[in-house]
Design a protein around this motif. Structure first.
Motif, PDB file in Angstrom:
ATOM      1  N   ASP A 130      72.926 -74.985  64.193  1.00 55.42           N
ATOM      2  CA  ASP A 130      73.970 -74.262  64.916  1.00 55.42           C
ATOM      3  C   ASP A 130      75.390 -74.805  64.733  1.00 55.42           C
ATOM      4  O   ASP A 130      76.106 -75.030  65.708  1.00 55.42           O
ATOM      5  CB  ASP A 130      73.605 -74.209  66.405  1.00 55.42           C
ATOM      6  CG  ASP A 130      74.189 -72.990  67.084  1.00 55.42           C
ATOM      7  OD1 ASP A 130      74.465 -71.994  66.388  1.00 55.42           O
ATOM      8  OD2 ASP A 130      74.379 -73.042  68.309  1.00 55.42           O
ATOM      9  N   PRO A 131      75.836 -74.971  63.477  1.00 58.67           N
ATOM     10  CA  PRO A 131      77.199 -75.469  63.263  1.00 58.67           C
ATOM     11  C   PRO A 131      78.231 -74.370  63.544  1.00 58.67           C
ATOM     12  O   PRO A 131      77.910 -73.181  63.488  1.00 58.67           O
ATOM     13  CB  PRO A 131      77.204 -75.832  61.780  1.00 58.67           C
ATOM     14  CG  PRO A 131      76.224 -74.886  61.176  1.00 58.67           C
ATOM     15  CD  PRO A 131      75.146 -74.706  62.218  1.00 58.67           C
ATOM     16  N   PRO A 132      79.471 -74.746  63.811  1.00 61.13           N
ATOM     17  CA  PRO A 132      80.510 -73.750  64.099  1.00 61.13           C
ATOM     18  C   PRO A 132      81.118 -73.157  62.820  1.00 61.13           C
ATOM     19  O   PRO A 132      82.339 -73.142  62.636  1.00 61.13           O
ATOM     20  CB  PRO A 132      81.535 -74.553  64.893  1.00 61.13           C
ATOM     21  CG  PRO A 132      81.404 -75.927  64.348  1.00 61.13           C
ATOM     22  CD  PRO A 132      79.942 -76.103  64.045  1.00 61.13           C
TER      23      PRO A 132
ATOM     24  N   TRP B 138      78.307 -74.388  54.576  1.00 62.85           N
ATOM     25  CA  TRP B 138      79.612 -74.633  55.181  1.00 62.85           C
ATOM     26  C   TRP B 138      80.569 -75.260  54.175  1.00 62.85           C
ATOM     27  O   TRP B 138      81.682 -74.780  53.967  1.00 62.85           O
ATOM     28  CB  TRP B 138      79.414 -75.550  56.369  1.00 62.85           C
ATOM     29  CG  TRP B 138      80.461 -75.573  57.415  1.00 62.85           C
ATOM     30  CD1 TRP B 138      81.621 -74.851  57.460  1.00 62.85           C
ATOM     31  CD2 TRP B 138      80.436 -76.362  58.595  1.00 62.85           C
ATOM     32  NE1 TRP B 138      82.318 -75.159  58.606  1.00 62.85           N
ATOM     33  CE2 TRP B 138      81.606 -76.087  59.325  1.00 62.85           C
ATOM     34  CE3 TRP B 138      79.544 -77.282  59.128  1.00 62.85           C
ATOM     35  CZ2 TRP B 138      81.909 -76.698  60.530  1.00 62.85           C
ATOM     36  CZ3 TRP B 138      79.838 -77.888  60.322  1.00 62.85           C
ATOM     37  CH2 TRP B 138      81.004 -77.595  61.012  1.00 62.85           C
TER      38      TRP B 138
ATOM     39  N   TRP C 210      84.577 -70.921  69.947  1.00 61.78           N
ATOM     40  CA  TRP C 210      83.846 -71.887  69.113  1.00 61.78           C
ATOM     41  C   TRP C 210      82.492 -71.310  68.714  1.00 61.78           C
ATOM     42  O   TRP C 210      81.432 -71.888  68.959  1.00 61.78           O
ATOM     43  CB  TRP C 210      83.712 -73.238  69.804  1.00 61.78           C
ATOM     44  CG  TRP C 210      83.482 -74.361  68.852  1.00 61.78           C
ATOM     45  CD1 TRP C 210      82.355 -75.134  68.776  1.00 61.78           C
ATOM     46  CD2 TRP C 210      84.365 -74.864  67.846  1.00 61.78           C
ATOM     47  NE1 TRP C 210      82.485 -76.074  67.782  1.00 61.78           N
ATOM     48  CE2 TRP C 210      83.719 -75.922  67.195  1.00 61.78           C
ATOM     49  CE3 TRP C 210      85.631 -74.496  67.415  1.00 61.78           C
ATOM     50  CZ2 TRP C 210      84.289 -76.631  66.149  1.00 61.78           C
ATOM     51  CZ3 TRP C 210      86.204 -75.207  66.377  1.00 61.78           C
ATOM     52  CH2 TRP C 210      85.540 -76.249  65.760  1.00 61.78           C
ATOM     53  N   GLU C 211      82.556 -70.136  68.069  1.00 66.21           N
ATOM     54  CA  GLU C 211      81.341 -69.425  67.674  1.00 66.21           C
ATOM     55  C   GLU C 211      80.544 -70.242  66.662  1.00 66.21           C
ATOM     56  O   GLU C 211      81.090 -70.794  65.708  1.00 66.21           O
ATOM     57  CB  GLU C 211      81.703 -68.067  67.068  1.00 66.21           C
ATOM     58  CG  GLU C 211      80.490 -67.229  66.745  1.00 66.21           C
ATOM     59  CD  GLU C 211      80.856 -65.834  66.296  1.00 66.21           C
ATOM     60  OE1 GLU C 211      80.214 -65.351  65.357  1.00 66.21           O
ATOM     61  OE2 GLU C 211      81.771 -65.238  66.878  1.00 66.21           O
ATOM     62  N   THR C 212      79.250 -70.282  66.878  1.00 66.68           N
ATOM     63  CA  THR C 212      78.373 -71.058  65.999  1.00 66.68           C
ATOM     64  C   THR C 212      77.533 -70.135  65.125  1.00 66.68           C
ATOM     65  O   THR C 212      77.577 -68.916  65.262  1.00 66.68           O
ATOM     66  CB  THR C 212      77.473 -71.980  66.828  1.00 66.68           C
ATOM     67  OG1 THR C 212      76.709 -71.192  67.739  1.00 66.68           O
ATOM     68  CG2 THR C 212      78.305 -73.008  67.604  1.00 66.68           C
ATOM     69  N   PHE C 213      76.741 -70.733  64.248  1.00 69.94           N
ATOM     70  CA  PHE C 213      76.002 -70.002  63.221  1.00 69.94           C
ATOM     71  C   PHE C 213      74.726 -69.355  63.747  1.00 69.94           C
ATOM     72  O   PHE C 213      74.174 -68.457  63.127  1.00 69.94           O
ATOM     73  CB  PHE C 213      75.692 -70.958  62.073  1.00 69.94           C
ATOM     74  CG  PHE C 213      75.425 -70.301  60.756  1.00 69.94           C
ATOM     75  CD1 PHE C 213      76.288 -69.364  60.217  1.00 69.94           C
ATOM     76  CD2 PHE C 213      74.292 -70.635  60.030  1.00 69.94           C
ATOM     77  CE1 PHE C 213      76.038 -68.769  58.995  1.00 69.94           C
ATOM     78  CE2 PHE C 213      74.033 -70.040  58.804  1.00 69.94           C
ATOM     79  CZ  PHE C 213      74.909 -69.117  58.284  1.00 69.94           C
TER      80      PHE C 213
ATOM     81  N   LYS D 231      86.853 -66.124  67.374  1.00 69.09           N
ATOM     82  CA  LYS D 231      85.773 -67.016  66.953  1.00 69.09           C
ATOM     83  C   LYS D 231      86.151 -68.477  67.156  1.00 69.09           C
ATOM     84  O   LYS D 231      85.324 -69.290  67.557  1.00 69.09           O
ATOM     85  CB  LYS D 231      85.396 -66.754  65.501  1.00 69.09           C
ATOM     86  CG  LYS D 231      84.674 -65.436  65.315  1.00 69.09           C
ATOM     87  CD  LYS D 231      84.330 -65.187  63.863  1.00 69.09           C
ATOM     88  CE  LYS D 231      83.687 -63.843  63.655  1.00 69.09           C
ATOM     89  NZ  LYS D 231      82.462 -63.616  64.376  1.00 69.09           N
TER      90      LYS D 231
ATOM     91  N   THR E 294      85.190 -71.996  62.161  1.00 73.31           N
ATOM     92  CA  THR E 294      86.043 -72.754  61.247  1.00 73.31           C
ATOM     93  C   THR E 294      86.368 -71.983  59.972  1.00 73.31           C
ATOM     94  O   THR E 294      87.482 -72.084  59.463  1.00 73.31           O
ATOM     95  CB  THR E 294      85.378 -74.093  60.879  1.00 73.31           C
ATOM     96  OG1 THR E 294      84.072 -73.850  60.358  1.00 73.31           O
ATOM     97  CG2 THR E 294      85.285 -75.002  62.095  1.00 73.31           C
TER      98      THR E 294
ATOM     99  N   TRP F 141      69.683 -79.563  59.276  1.00 71.92           N
ATOM    100  CA  TRP F 141      71.103 -79.368  59.079  1.00 71.92           C
ATOM    101  C   TRP F 141      71.566 -79.201  57.636  1.00 71.92           C
ATOM    102  O   TRP F 141      72.669 -78.734  57.400  1.00 71.92           O
ATOM    103  CB  TRP F 141      71.872 -80.533  59.701  1.00 71.92           C
ATOM    104  CG  TRP F 141      71.466 -81.880  59.160  1.00 71.92           C
ATOM    105  CD1 TRP F 141      70.453 -82.664  59.599  1.00 71.92           C
ATOM    106  CD2 TRP F 141      72.063 -82.558  58.062  1.00 71.92           C
ATOM    107  NE1 TRP F 141      70.379 -83.808  58.847  1.00 71.92           N
ATOM    108  CE2 TRP F 141      71.359 -83.770  57.894  1.00 71.92           C
ATOM    109  CE3 TRP F 141      73.114 -82.281  57.206  1.00 71.92           C
ATOM    110  CZ2 TRP F 141      71.674 -84.686  56.912  1.00 71.92           C
ATOM    111  CZ3 TRP F 141      73.420 -83.204  56.219  1.00 71.92           C
ATOM    112  CH2 TRP F 141      72.711 -84.396  56.082  1.00 71.92           C
TER     113      TRP F 141
ATOM    114  N   GLU G 178      72.560 -75.420  56.271  1.00 70.15           N
ATOM    115  CA  GLU G 178      73.795 -74.905  56.851  1.00 70.15           C
ATOM    116  C   GLU G 178      75.008 -75.738  56.439  1.00 70.15           C
ATOM    117  O   GLU G 178      76.092 -75.203  56.202  1.00 70.15           O
ATOM    118  CB  GLU G 178      73.701 -74.846  58.380  1.00 70.15           C
ATOM    119  CG  GLU G 178      72.861 -73.703  58.887  1.00 70.15           C
ATOM    120  CD  GLU G 178      71.380 -74.052  58.965  1.00 70.15           C
ATOM    121  OE1 GLU G 178      71.020 -75.224  58.715  1.00 70.15           O
ATOM    122  OE2 GLU G 178      70.587 -73.153  59.252  1.00 70.15           O
TER     123      GLU G 178
END
Length: 177
Positions: free
Chosen positions: A130-132, A55, A122-125, A118, A136, A48, A51
């Motif tokens: 896989d964060p959103p 972010w 709630w589209e993720t990476f 998006k 955001t 994590w 990403e």
């Protein structure tokens, strides 16, 4: 550095966002140090950290312009501005605000549909963590553009009758006597 005076409610919002953004690089350094420790000392790398640093860094990048605008530290060509009469300075200021507002409106107009889509799905990476990030960051871009336009208008209103600053090129030199 001495910060510019707070001239209204929007300045308080901008400074609040900026205070979070000013501490965020320390957060990035902390999580990267954690990753280094986990990877090279314990042999258990994280999924994590990369990403998360992207972010947080994206949020810093987006919101830092708000602080620069509130502080009146944005780019201005002083050689022309300082030598101009008051009516022309005001014309420059109004033209600048109109350009900022037109740009912000274009970004919001063109990006609203995509940002909404998006966010709602709630589209993720698309990575292991896989964060959103898209869900955001896209709306944050639009929110930042709106705040940027409002801050430029606020600056224009609050600085309209302010005495002009005079800039000397020697002010930029760091000469200790």
């Amino acid at each position: 550095m001495i910060e510019h005076e707070v001239t209204g409610w929007l300045d308080r919002i901008t400074l609040g966002i900026s205070r979070v953004a000013m501490w965020a690089p320390a957060c990035i350094v902390g999580i990267v140090a954690y990753e280094v420790f986990m990877r090279y000392v314990l042999g258990k790398p994280t999924l994590w950290v990369n990403e998360m640093s992207l972010w947080v860094g994206g949020g810093i990048y987006l919101t830092s312009g708000l602080y620069a605008l509130q502080q009146r530290s944005h780019i201005r060509i002083f050689i022309f501005y300082d030598g101009a009469p008051l009516w022309l300075r005001r014309t420059f200021d109004v033209a600048s605000v109109l350009c900022v507002c037109a740009f912000a409106a274009a970004v919001v107009w063109g990006g609203f549909g995509e940002a909404k889509a998006k966010l709602l799905r709630w589209e993720t990476f698309g990575t292991a963590f896989d964060p959103p990030i898209p869900a955001t960051v896209k709306p944050l871009i639009l929110l930042t553009m709106v705040l940027l336009a409002l801050q430029s208008i606020s600056n224009l209103v609050h600085d309209w009758n302010k005495e002009p600053e005079v800039h000397d090129p020697a002010d930029d030199l760091d000469i200790a006597h």
